[in-house]
Write a protein that holds these residues in place. Structure first.
Motif, PDB file in Angstrom:
ATOM      1  N   PRO A 102       0.803  -1.225   0.000  1.00 35.07           N
ATOM      2  CA  PRO A 102       0.000   0.000   0.000  1.00 35.07           C
ATOM      3  C   PRO A 102       0.833   1.271   0.000  1.00 35.07           C
ATOM      4  CG  PRO A 102      -0.927  -1.581   1.543  1.00 35.07           C
ATOM      5  CD  PRO A 102       0.378  -2.158   1.074  1.00 35.07           C
ATOM      6  N   GLU A 103       1.953   1.260   0.741  1.00 31.66           N
ATOM      7  CA  GLU A 103       2.809   2.440   0.791  1.00 31.66           C
ATOM      8  C   GLU A 103       3.379   2.768  -0.589  1.00 31.66           C
ATOM      9  OE1 GLU A 103       3.018   0.332   4.778  1.00 31.66           O
ATOM     10  OE2 GLU A 103       3.082  -0.234   2.657  1.00 31.66           O
ATOM     11  N   GLU A 104       3.770   1.720  -1.335  1.00 33.99           N
ATOM     12  CA  GLU A 104       4.353   1.934  -2.662  1.00 33.99           C
ATOM     13  C   GLU A 104       3.279   2.349  -3.671  1.00 33.99           C
ATOM     14  OE1 GLU A 104       5.822  -1.970  -2.768  1.00 33.99           O
ATOM     15  OE2 GLU A 104       7.822  -1.469  -2.001  1.00 33.99           O
ATOM     16  N   ILE A 105       2.102   1.764  -3.531  1.00 30.08           N
ATOM     17  CA  ILE A 105       0.994   2.151  -4.406  1.00 30.08           C
ATOM     18  C   ILE A 105       0.610   3.605  -4.160  1.00 30.08           C
ATOM     19  CG2 ILE A 105      -1.425   1.708  -4.980  1.00 30.08           C
ATOM     20  CD1 ILE A 105      -0.942  -1.220  -4.227  1.00 30.08           C
ATOM     21  N   GLN A 106       0.591   4.002  -2.893  1.00 26.51           N
ATOM     22  CA  GLN A 106       0.250   5.388  -2.553  1.00 26.51           C
ATOM     23  C   GLN A 106       1.244   6.362  -3.190  1.00 26.51           C
ATOM     24  OE1 GLN A 106       0.813   6.749   1.545  1.00 26.51           O
ATOM     25  NE2 GLN A 106      -1.205   7.692   1.476  1.00 26.51           N
ATOM     26  N   GLN A 107       2.526   6.015  -3.165  1.00 22.99           N
ATOM     27  CA  GLN A 107       3.534   6.888  -3.763  1.00 22.99           C
ATOM     28  C   GLN A 107       3.332   6.990  -5.277  1.00 22.99           C
ATOM     29  OE1 GLN A 107       5.471   8.962  -2.632  1.00 22.99           O
ATOM     30  NE2 GLN A 107       7.195   9.293  -4.020  1.00 22.99           N
ATOM     31  N   THR A 108       3.026   5.858  -5.920  1.00 17.13           N
ATOM     32  CA  THR A 108       2.784   5.877  -7.362  1.00 17.13           C
ATOM     33  C   THR A 108       1.564   6.732  -7.693  1.00 17.13           C
ATOM     34  OG1 THR A 108       3.751   3.670  -7.612  1.00 17.13           O
ATOM     35  CG2 THR A 108       2.337   4.452  -9.391  1.00 17.13           C
ATOM     36  N   LEU A 109       0.516   6.589  -6.904  1.00 14.44           N
ATOM     37  CA  LEU A 109      -0.671   7.410  -7.116  1.00 14.44           C
ATOM     38  C   LEU A 109      -0.366   8.892  -6.895  1.00 14.44           C
ATOM     39  CD1 LEU A 109      -3.393   5.262  -5.300  1.00 14.44           C
ATOM     40  CD2 LEU A 109      -3.310   5.755  -7.733  1.00 14.44           C
ATOM     41  N   ARG A 110       0.421   9.174  -5.907  1.00 12.88           N
ATOM     42  CA  ARG A 110       0.689  10.564  -5.542  1.00 12.88           C
ATOM     43  C   ARG A 110       1.485  11.291  -6.618  1.00 12.88           C
ATOM     44  NH1 ARG A 110       4.292  13.945  -2.985  1.00 12.88           N
ATOM     45  NH2 ARG A 110       5.939  12.361  -2.897  1.00 12.88           N
ATOM     46  N   VAL A 111       2.564  10.657  -7.130  1.00 11.18           N
ATOM     47  CA  VAL A 111       3.463  11.362  -8.049  1.00 11.18           C
ATOM     48  C   VAL A 111       3.317  10.918  -9.496  1.00 11.18           C
ATOM     49  CG1 VAL A 111       5.104  11.698  -6.180  1.00 11.18           C
ATOM     50  CG2 VAL A 111       5.385   9.741  -7.716  1.00 11.18           C
ATOM     51  N   GLY A 112       2.690   9.762  -9.728  1.00 16.01           N
ATOM     52  CA  GLY A 112       2.526   9.279 -11.093  1.00 16.01           C
ATOM     53  C   GLY A 112       3.796   8.667 -11.657  1.00 16.01           C
ATOM     54  N   ILE A 113       3.700   8.237 -12.916  1.00 17.59           N
ATOM     55  CA  ILE A 113       4.843   7.666 -13.636  1.00 17.59           C
ATOM     56  C   ILE A 113       5.011   8.448 -14.938  1.00 17.59           C
ATOM     57  CG2 ILE A 113       5.810   5.596 -14.710  1.00 17.59           C
ATOM     58  CD1 ILE A 113       3.933   3.963 -12.884  1.00 17.59           C
ATOM     59  N   ASN A 114       6.208   8.985 -15.126  1.00 19.66           N
ATOM     60  CA  ASN A 114       6.476   9.827 -16.309  1.00 19.66           C
ATOM     61  C   ASN A 114       5.451  10.955 -16.414  1.00 19.66           C
ATOM     62  OD1 ASN A 114       8.663   8.165 -17.115  1.00 19.66           O
ATOM     63  ND2 ASN A 114       7.264   6.784 -18.186  1.00 19.66           N
TER      64      ASN A 114
ATOM     65  N   SER B  96       7.892  12.763  -9.903  1.00 17.82           N
ATOM     66  CA  SER B  96       7.346  11.625 -10.644  1.00 17.82           C
ATOM     67  C   SER B  96       8.325  10.459 -10.726  1.00 17.82           C
ATOM     68  CB  SER B  96       6.969  12.067 -12.060  1.00 17.82           C
ATOM     69  OG  SER B  96       6.565  10.957 -12.840  1.00 17.82           O
ATOM     70  N   ARG B  97       7.785   9.257 -10.642  1.00 16.95           N
ATOM     71  CA  ARG B  97       8.594   8.083 -10.956  1.00 16.95           C
ATOM     72  C   ARG B  97       8.909   8.122 -12.460  1.00 16.95           C
ATOM     73  NH1 ARG B  97       8.467   4.417  -6.740  1.00 16.95           N
ATOM     74  NH2 ARG B  97       6.613   4.297  -5.410  1.00 16.95           N
ATOM     75  N   ILE B  98      10.120   7.775 -12.827  1.00 22.80           N
ATOM     76  CA  ILE B  98      10.532   7.825 -14.226  1.00 22.80           C
ATOM     77  C   ILE B  98      10.911   6.423 -14.680  1.00 22.80           C
ATOM     78  CG2 ILE B  98      12.150   8.795 -15.894  1.00 22.80           C
ATOM     79  CD1 ILE B  98      10.283  10.853 -14.669  1.00 22.80           C
TER      80      ILE B  98
ATOM     81  N   PRO C 129      -0.798   9.329 -14.727  1.00 19.57           N
ATOM     82  CA  PRO C 129      -0.946  10.692 -14.190  1.00 19.57           C
ATOM     83  C   PRO C 129      -0.813  10.697 -12.675  1.00 19.57           C
ATOM     84  CG  PRO C 129      -3.075   9.802 -14.840  1.00 19.57           C
ATOM     85  CD  PRO C 129      -2.051   8.827 -15.315  1.00 19.57           C
ATOM     86  N   HIS C 130      -0.386  11.818 -12.148  1.00 22.61           N
ATOM     87  CA  HIS C 130      -0.310  11.934 -10.686  1.00 22.61           C
ATOM     88  C   HIS C 130      -1.647  12.451 -10.169  1.00 22.61           C
ATOM     89  CE1 HIS C 130      -0.097  16.372 -10.310  1.00 22.61           C
ATOM     90  NE2 HIS C 130       0.511  16.332 -11.477  1.00 22.61           N
ATOM     91  N   TRP C 131      -1.972  12.028  -8.935  1.00 22.24           N
ATOM     92  CA  TRP C 131      -3.285  12.349  -8.365  1.00 22.24           C
ATOM     93  C   TRP C 131      -3.193  13.204  -7.102  1.00 22.24           C
ATOM     94  CZ3 TRP C 131      -7.389  11.098 -11.264  1.00 22.24           C
ATOM     95  CH2 TRP C 131      -7.173  10.175 -12.297  1.00 22.24           C
TER      96      TRP C 131
END
Length: 293
Positions: free
Chosen positions: A149-161, A167-169, A267-269
Motif C-alpha cells: 500500500p505504501e508503494e501504491i500510494q507513492q505511485t498514485l501521488r506522483v505518477g509515472i512519467n 514523478s517516478r521515471i 498521471p499523478h493524483w
C-alpha cells in the motif's frame, strides 16, 4: 353531414358524423376526468402557495413553508461529513497494517475505494482492475513499482512519467529505432525473452538464436530487468519471467516493444485527490491484488 339524432341504445345524442353506418355519440366528459382535473388544479394551487414555485427575475417565490433545496443539500452534506469523520480520522491516523487488520475499516475502504476507483482509475484499468493493452493489470501480483500500500500510494501521488516534480521515471529504450540493435539481434532477444516465461513457445526455435539472445539480453537488458529477467521494482522494470504483460507476450508485440521502446504515463493524483482519498485508494488497490487467486 346528417342532422344529429338520439341514439336509441344509449340515449345520447349523436354528433351527426356517420362512417359506413357507424354513428359518433356526443357523450359528456366522464366525471372521473373532471374530478382528476379539479384535484390536479387544487394540488397545483396549494403547491404554489406552500413551495418555491414562480421565478421573479433574479429570485423566486419562497412559499409559505420556506423550503430551500440548497439548505437541504447542505444539511445532508454536513450529516454525511459527520458520519464520515467517525472512520476518516481512524484511517488518517492508523498505519496501513493496522487498517488492514481492522475488518470494519476494511469494509469501509472497499465501499469508498470502489467509488474512488470507478471515478478515477477504471477508465484505464477497467472496472475490475484487470487493465488491457497498454494498461497494467492491478488485480494480479505483478507490480512495476511494488504492490505494498505504501508503494501504491507513492505511485498514485506522483505518477509515472508525469509532470509531477517527484514523478517516478521509467522508459523502455528504443533499441531498434536508435540503432542499438539490429533486427536479427532483436529477433534473438525476443526468442530469449519468450523463453523466460514460456519455454514451450520457443521449443521450435534454433538453440543458437536462444543462446545469442541470452548474450544480447545480458549485455543490454539485464541492467534493468536483472540477469534472470525478474525485473527491478526500484527502476519500474517489469518481471519478464511471469505471465503478466502490459503490451502483449506474442513475438510481434515483444519485437515492437524492443524496437520502438515504451514510455507509459501514469498521471499523478496528488492535486486531484486528498491524502485521505489517496490512502483509501491505495488500500483498495492493494486489497484488490491480494484477492487475486
Amino acid at each position: 353531414m346528417s342532422v344529429g339524432e338520439r341514439d336509441p341504445h344509449s340515449g345520447h345524442m349523436t354528433t351527426g358524423h356517420d362512417w359506413n353506418g357507424i354513428k359518433e355519440l356526443n357523450r359528456p366528459v366522464p366525471k372521473i376526468i373532471w374530478l382528476f382535473l379539479i384535484a390536479t388544479f387544487i394540488f397545483s394551487v396549494v403547491y404554489w402557495i406552500l413551495m418555491p414555485a414562480w421565478p421573479l427575475g433574479v429570485t423566486y417565490t419562497r412559499g409559505l413553508l420556506g423550503l430551500d433545496q440548497t439548505d437541504t443539500l447542505q444539511a445532508q452534506l454536513e450529516e454525511g461529513a459527520e458520519r464520515q469523520s467517525a472512520w476518516a480520522s481512524q484511517i488518517e491516523e492508523l498505519s496501513f497494517d493496522e487498517i488492514r487488520q481492522d475488518t470494519q475499516l476494511m469494509d469501509t475502504v472497499r465501499d469508498t475505494g470502489s467509488t474512488l476507483f470507478g471515478d478515477n482509475c477504471a477508465v484505464c484499468h477497467g472496472t475490475n482492475g484487470r487493465g488491457g493493452p497498454g494498461y497494467p493489470n492491478l488485480s494480479d501480483q505483478a507490480w512495476l513499482w511494488g504492490g505494498a500500500p505504501e508503494e501504491i500510494q507513492q505511485t498514485l501521488r506522483v505518477g509515472i512519467n508525469s509532470d509531477h516534480p517527484e514523478s517516478r521515471i521509467a522508459e523502455m529504450l528504443a533499441f531498434g529505432e536508435n540503432n542499438m540493435l539490429g533486427r536479427d539481434e532483436i529477433r534473438d532477444v525476443v526468442t530469449y525473452v519468450q523463453s523466460l516465461s514460456d519455454p514451450e513457445a520457443v521449443a521450435d526455435r534454433p538453440q543458437e538464436a536462444l543462446a545469442n539472445g541470452e548474450e544480447i539480453f545480458t549485455a543490454n537488458c539485464a541492467s534493468c530487468h536483472a540477469e534472470d529477467g525478474s525485473g527491478m521494482t526500484e527502476l519500474g522494470a517489469p518481471d519478464l519471467t511471469d505471465n503478466s504483460w502490459i503490451y502483449g507476450s506474442d513475438r510481434q508485440s515483444i519485437y515492437d516493444t524492443i524496437f520502438h521502446g515504451r514510455q507509459g504515463v501514469m498521471p499523478h493524483w496528488e492535486a486531484r485527490l486528498s491524502p485521505l482519498e489517496l490512502k483509501i485508494l491505495s488500500l483498495y488497490v492493494a486489497d484488490m491484488s491480494a484477492g487475486e487467486d
